[in-house]
Each structure stands twice: as structure tokens, then as C-alpha cells.
Scaffold this active site. Structure first.
Site, mmCIF file in Angstrom:
data_model
loop_
_atom_site.group_PDB
_atom_site.id
_atom_site.type_symbol
_atom_site.label_atom_id
_atom_site.label_comp_id
_atom_site.label_asym_id
_atom_site.label_seq_id
_atom_site.Cartn_x
_atom_site.Cartn_y
_atom_site.Cartn_z
ATOM 1 N N LYS A 1 0.370 3.518 -2.854
ATOM 2 C CA LYS A 1 -0.859 4.284 -3.120
ATOM 3 C C LYS A 1 -0.677 5.806 -3.222
ATOM 4 O O LYS A 1 -1.169 6.419 -4.169
ATOM 5 C CB LYS A 1 -1.929 3.907 -2.088
ATOM 6 C CG LYS A 1 -2.431 2.477 -2.333
ATOM 7 C CD LYS A 1 -3.312 1.936 -1.226
ATOM 8 C CE LYS A 1 -3.714 0.499 -1.613
ATOM 9 N NZ LYS A 1 -4.309 -0.241 -0.517
ATOM 10 N N SER B 1 0.790 -1.242 0.000
ATOM 11 C CA SER B 1 0.000 0.000 0.000
ATOM 12 C C SER B 1 0.819 1.287 0.000
ATOM 13 O O SER B 1 0.266 2.359 -0.208
ATOM 14 C CB SER B 1 -0.922 0.028 1.215
ATOM 15 O OG SER B 1 -2.121 -0.611 0.891
ATOM 16 N N VAL C 1 1.201 -3.657 3.886
ATOM 17 C CA VAL C 1 1.152 -4.950 4.582
ATOM 18 C C VAL C 1 2.420 -5.785 4.365
ATOM 19 O O VAL C 1 2.598 -6.811 5.013
ATOM 20 C CB VAL C 1 -0.105 -5.779 4.192
ATOM 21 C CG1 VAL C 1 -1.374 -5.083 4.659
ATOM 22 C CG2 VAL C 1 -0.140 -6.048 2.704
ATOM 23 N N TYR D 1 -3.004 -2.739 -10.500
ATOM 24 C CA TYR D 1 -3.019 -2.478 -9.059
ATOM 25 C C TYR D 1 -2.196 -3.533 -8.307
ATOM 26 O O TYR D 1 -1.333 -3.208 -7.500
ATOM 27 C CB TYR D 1 -4.462 -2.437 -8.545
ATOM 28 C CG TYR D 1 -4.531 -2.413 -7.044
ATOM 29 C CD1 TYR D 1 -4.205 -1.263 -6.319
ATOM 30 C CD2 TYR D 1 -4.872 -3.563 -6.326
ATOM 31 C CE1 TYR D 1 -4.221 -1.257 -4.935
ATOM 32 C CE2 TYR D 1 -4.891 -3.562 -4.940
ATOM 33 C CZ TYR D 1 -4.571 -2.407 -4.252
ATOM 34 O OH TYR D 1 -4.578 -2.405 -2.874
HETATM 35 N N1 GLU Z 1 -1.960 -5.410 -2.251
HETATM 36 C C1 GLU Z 1 -2.531 -5.258 -0.970
HETATM 37 C C2 GLU Z 1 -4.048 -5.363 -1.033
HETATM 38 O O1 GLU Z 1 -4.696 -4.729 -1.793
HETATM 39 C C3 GLU Z 1 -2.120 -3.980 -0.384
HETATM 40 C C4 GLU Z 1 -2.650 -3.850 0.991
HETATM 41 C C5 GLU Z 1 -1.875 -2.949 1.874
HETATM 42 O O2 GLU Z 1 -0.652 -2.912 1.851
HETATM 43 O O3 GLU Z 1 -2.543 -2.235 2.641
HETATM 44 O O4 GLU Z 1 -4.620 -6.131 -0.303
#
Ligand code: GLU
Length: 611
Positions: A70, A67, A262, A192
Site C-alpha cells: 500500500k 498490505s 497479512v 488491487y
Molecule cells: N489483500 C489483503 C486484503 O485486502 C491485504 C490485507 C492486508 O495485508 O492488510 O484483504
């Protein structure tokens, strides 16, 4: 390379050791590949905007960015479409819900913010490009600009999430259904998942964070990774929504814009000062790295990094101020000009500024300017000792310029850095309002005052007769007939040396026509430092008259134009002394008086400059 005993390194090593052994949290398992992460890995890195890197532990171990991608992809979407379009597609309100929650801002028919999965998928869907390859390539190169090196994707994490990311797929379908998403949904989702699988290290994260701290310029490569206006947007959403449903408490406790993933990474930014990257896979219930939070919390507390801790108390930005009557330019003036400038010089105000210019310090300056404005016709603001000039200072300086115009005050800026000049020019300051240094500006203002009173040098353009020299103001015609034969007229071409450094000082000069400059050759290079310049009516080289040792000249005097001087060899004075001792005494006294005046003036200047 930083030394092992660097105080900063000692500090983060201490923090690293303190939290290395704590055993709380669990590695993420919902993406099967992530479950394989080694929970003992722990790395911390801090990078400064000038590229200093402090790292400890497994700071160069690669893991997936997840994430933390993002906010950066959000920045790219903003650059692709502009704020209005992006705002209409993705909001900026915290949800207070988990990162993978299935909630939407129903009223505006958009995801709440770009930091939760729903918002991030919508943001990624907006990234421009022809097809999957090109779009992903744009995302990857954007990250590479931030990290300052080429990056790759962990294909097994990508495949793992692609095959199990049903919840994210569900979110995307709901968005498609609601019209929040357009286009090829599988392509958007692949993009994504893939952006989340880019491999980074804690060191990369610190460099990326430092790039945000540094207005979007990568401190290692100096490349502009993103436009500064996007930096502000990125940091804003990080501050309000970056730490999942812990964002509010994070801001409260740690007080830095941050983002976690995460994979176990966290980035945090103190704008203008540094970026932090941490890596430790075990996560707490909200999905934030347990050790990462502790590291940031401890750093923030130790150093008072909380954004709202740092409130500089405004100081004055004026180091000293004086008028043109107290300090004059290095240009030599005739007696009538000098007298005029002594009277009128207080129409010129000089403010030497220092330190950082921002709203609060400049606000004080505006009050000072206004209280002195009655007499002012010229205001010189010197920026030689100025540090940072922030945007509100640029705005306020432009307001000051407008105020000057309305008061018919001419404003001049001297000694400001080129980049500040450029920013001011973008804000309406024009070329002629900048001068190299205070002396040049003072001279310019003095010349303007003199010319307004018709006292300028133009009236001095013809050759002056000997008796018109300032020094002979009080001499009678009889006295002049005795003196005149002692002088010989000399002419010089432009760039001729009238006096050379090191020459024996055995004569004095009266400048009858043209202009000459005193300068020093600075030993290392051929550059010259200009000390002063002479105009017709002025004597020079006369100091030697009182020097019984006939010592050597200490500077060069070079003709700027065609020059005519009346020259008196000191030898000639011997006959004057025997034949007309009373004229000799008067001459010596007159020269003595001009020297006394020069010293008095210098004392006054020193006094004015010392307050
Ligand atoms: N690829 C992960 C998901 O969409 C990222 C989640 C994260 O790091 O918060 O579940």
C-alpha cells in the site's frame, strides 16, 4: 559477504533465536490460500543504505506482500497525479479501525488514509496506464525498482482473494456510489488483489525499506526507485497509519515508520540508517505478525532506534577560525604588500567547518559571523571536513549568503563536495563564490584588498632594476655599484625550469619580471603540488646561501610567464668578501633578516592554526 561473527549479525541471530519458538498468533485464513502458510517460518533482514545485508532464518522465503504494497502504490499514485489531487481523493488520517473496516471520511467524501483497504483501493484506482496489463506492469516495475530484482505474482493467492474478496468488493462499490472511485471497478479491484499477491522475501522487504531510508535510491542497484518527496509522503503515512489499529501504540513503543501485511511481513525504516524486513506468518488480533513486532520492538529498545530517541545535541561546526592577518596565502608578496596585508588582513575571516551541517550547528555559525562582522569584508567558509549537509543547512547557507550581500561582505566557499555545491547553486550561490581550497581563496581576497589600495601586482609589470629589489631597500648607491657586477641577468620562457629538484644549490635568484611557481612533482603521477609563487621584487633560492654543504634543491621552480632574473653565483661572493667585507656582511645580514621574518611568520601561522 559479511563474516559470521559480525556484531550486527550476532545480534539479530540472538533476537531470532529468542523469538523463534514462541507460539502466539494465527496465520490469516480469510484468504483461503494464506491459511496454508507454515507458521514456523521466520526470517529477519536488515539492509543499510550502502547495501550491506544482514539476514537470518528464512529471509529468502517468498510470501505475498499483501498490505505492505500500500505505501509503495501510494507513492506511485502521488508521482502520477501530485499531492493535491491525491489528497482530494484519499486522506492521511488514522482511522483507529481495522484494516478492512467500512468507514469513510464523510466530511471530505474520501477514504481516511491509503493504508486501510478503502484507501488503498482508491489509490490503486488512480494508477495511470492504458488498461489492466499496462497499469499492472507499472505497479510491478515500481516494486522491482524498490526490490532491485524482478518479481512475480502468486497466481493462486491472487485467484483465491479475487474469488473471496467480497468485503473489498463491497468497499469499492460503496466508494463508486459515493463518487470516490471512477472507471472500471473490476479492473481496479483486480489490480488491487494482484498487487497484494506479488511475491517478496524478508530480504526484498529490507532492501525496499532501505531504499526508503536512502531517499528513494535502491542501495543495491543505485537506481532511483521513487522521488525523495514521495519518500517523505510514504514514510509519513506509514508512521501514522502503517500498523493497522496498532499504529499509535507502534509509534509510541517502536517509533519507526512501518507497514505490515497479512502475509506475515513487516517493513520498518530508520531514515538515513537502515531498513528492516521481517517475515513470520502468525498474526495477532490486529493482523500484525507477532514475531515481527517482537523483533522490531527489541531492536528499537536495544539500539534506541525510536525516532524521538535520536536528538543530536548541536555542536559547533567551526573547527577553527583565523584572519588573513594571522595566516596568509602561499603567494609571496613584496615587503610593501606584506606590510599592508599585515595591517588589513583582519578584513579576511576564515572559518574551517567540520562535522554535519544542520540547522542547529549553522545557527551557531550565524551568531559567530555576526559578532565578527564589523571588520569583515571577506568571509571564507571551508567545507573540507564537513560531513552531511541537510536541507535546512542549505537553506540557512543561502540566508547567510543574503546576509553577506546586505553587509557588503564577500562570501567564498572552499572545499565543499560537488554535490553540496550543486545544491547551493540551486539555491542562489553562483560559480565565482566557490574556490578549490582556502589558499586559493585567501590569495584571491588578498589580491582584492591589495588592488583596492592600488598595491596590486599590476604595478609590477615592467622589469624591475636591481636596486628596486626588496632585498636592496636599505642599500646605498655606492654599495649597489659594488654589488651589481656580481649579478648576471637570465631570461626564461614560460614553462622553463629555473631551478630543478636535485640540482646543486650554488646560486640565488632575484625575480625582475614575470611570475614563477614552486612546485613538487608527486612521485606516483605526473601531477604537481603547487607550493607558492613568486612575483617581481622577490628573492628565491637564497636559503642555500647559508648552507655550507651546497646541498641540492628540494623543489622545482618553473616560469609561469616570460621571466627575467638577476642571478648571483655564490662563487662571486668570495671576491666581495675580500674586497668589500662591510658590504658582504650587510648583504648576508639582509638575507638573514628575510629568513628570520619568514620563520616568524610561519610560527605565527602555526600558533593561529593551533588554537
Ligand atoms: N489483500 C489483503 C486484503 O485486502 C491485504 C490485507 C492486508 O495485508 O492488510 O484483504
Amino acid at each position: 559477504m559479511i563474516k559470521e561473527n559480525s556484531p550486527i549479525l550476532t545480534c539479530i541471530t540472538d533476537i531470532y533465536e529468542r523469538y523463534h519458538h514462541i507460539n502466539e498468533g494465527n496465520v490469516a485464513t480469510y484468504i483461503p490460500e494464506l491459511a496454508k502458510a507454515n507458521p514456523n517460518l521466520f526470517g529477519i533482514c536488515i539492509t543499510t543504505p550502502d547495501g550491506q545485508i544482514y539476514q537470518v532464518g528464512e529471509s529468502e522465503h517468498s510470501f505475498t506482500i499483501q498490505s505492505i504494497s500500500k505505501p509503495f502504490v501510494y507513492g506511485l499514485a502521488l508521482a502520477d497525479h501530485g499531492v493535491d489531487k491525491i489528497m482530494s481523493k484519499v486522506g492521511v488520517e488514522p482511522t483507529g479501525e481495522a484494516f478492512n473496516s467500512i468507514v469513510f471520511d464523510e466530511e471530505n467524501n474520501r477514504p481516511y488514509n491509503p493504508m486501510v483497504n478503502a484507501g488503498a483501493i482508491a489509490t490503486t484506482a488512480l494508477i495511470k496506464g492504458k488498461g489492466y496489463e499496462q497499469r499492472f506492469n507499472r505497479i510491478l516495475t515500481m516494486f522491482e525498482r524498490f526490490a532491485g530484482r524482478s518479481l512475480s505474482v502468486d497466481e493462486s493467492v491472487f485467484e483465491s482473494e479475487k474469488s473471496t474478496g467480497h468485503r473489498n468488493r463491497a468497499i469499492a462499490y460503496l466508494e463508486l456510489n459515493a463518487g470516490m472511485l471512477e472507471g472500471n471497478l473490476d479492473e481496479h479491484l483486480d489490480l488491487y488483489f494482484r498487487q497484494c499477491s506479488i511475491l517478496v522475501t524478508a530480504k526484498d522487504l529490507a532492501v525496499m525499506a532501505a531504499t526508503l531510508a536512502n531517499n528513494g535510491i535502491n542501495p543495491i542497484t543505485q537506481q532511483q526507485a521513487v522521488d525523495p518527496k514521495e519518500v517523505r509522503a510514504i514514510l509519513s503515512v506509514m508512521a501514522s497509519c502503517g500498523m493497522y489499529d496498532f499504529s499509535g501504540e507502534w509509534l509510541y513503543r517502536i517509533g519507526l515508520p512501518a507497514k505490515s501485511g497479512v502475509g506475515g511481513g513487516i517493513i520498518a525504516v530508520l531514515p538515513g540508517q537502515f531498513g528492516i524486513g521481517t517475515f513470520s506468518p502468525p498474526l495477532d488480533a490486529r493482523g500484525n505478525s507477532v514475531r515481527g513486532i517482537k523483533v522490531c520492538e527489541e531492536l528499537s529498545q536495544r539500539f534506541k532506534f525510536h525516532l524521538f530517541d535520536s536528538h543530536p545535541v548541536s555542536q559547533t561546526c567551526v573547527s577553527r577560525s583565523y584572519t588573513g592577518a594571522m595566516v596568509s596565502s602561499k603567494r609571496q608578496r613584496r615587503i610593501f604588500q606584506r606590510d599592508f596585508l599585515d595591517k588589513e588582513g583582519d578584513k579576511i575571516l576564515v572559518y574551517e567547518l567540520k562535522g554535519d551541517l544542520y540547522f542547529a550547528t549553522l545557527e551557531k555559525l550565524t551568531r559567530q559571523l555576526q559578532s565578527n562582522q564589523k571588520q569583515a569584508q571577506f568571509i571564507i567558509l571551508d567545507g573540507r571536513r564537513v560531513g552531511n549537509v541537510n536541507s535546512s543547512a542549505i537553506t540557512l547557507l543561502s540566508e547567510i549568503k543574503q546576509w553577506g550581500l546586505s553587509q557588503e561582505i564577500i562570501l567564498i566557499l572552499t572545499g565543499f563536495e560537488q554535490k553540496t555545491q550543486n545544491r547551493l547553486q540551486d539555491n542562489g550561490w553562483t560559480d565565482e563564490m566557490f574556490m578549490e581550497n582556502i589558499d586559493a581563496a585567501l590569495e584571491w581576497c588578498e589580491n582584492s584588498l591589495l588592488s583596492r589600495a592600488n598595491y596590486d601586482d599590476k604595478i609590477l609589470k615592467d622589469q624591475l632594476a636591481l636596486e628596486e629589489m626588496d632585498i636592496f631597500k636599505a642599500f646605498t648607491q655606492e654599495e649597489m655599484t659594488v654589488i651589481a657586477p656580481l649579478f648576471t641577468e637570465f631570461s626564461y620562457q614560460p614553462n622553463d625550469f629555473i631551478i630543478r629538484e636535485g640540482e646543486q644549490a650554488d646560486r640565488l635568484f632575484l625575480l625582475a619580471k614575470g611570475r614563477a611557481t614552486v612546485s613538487l612533482k608527486l612521485s606516483q603521477n605526473e601531477q604537481r603540488k603547487r607550493l607558492t609563487s613568486y612575483i617581481p621584487g622577490i628573492a628565491f633560492g637564497e636559503l642555500a646561501l647559508f648552507d655550507l654543504n651546497l646541498s641540492q634543491r628540494t623543489a622545482d621552480i618553473i616560469a609561469d610567464t616570460e621571466v627575467i632574473c638577476y642571478v648571483l653565483k655564490f662563487d662571486n661572493l668570495k671576491t666581495l668578501l675580500t674586497k668589500h667585507p662591510e658590504v658582504y656582511i650587510k648583504l648576508m645580514q639582509t638575507f638573514g633578516t628575510t629568513l628570520v621574518n619568514t620563520i616568524k611568520r610561519a610560527t605565527l601561522e602555526i600558533r593561529s592554526l593551533s588554537v
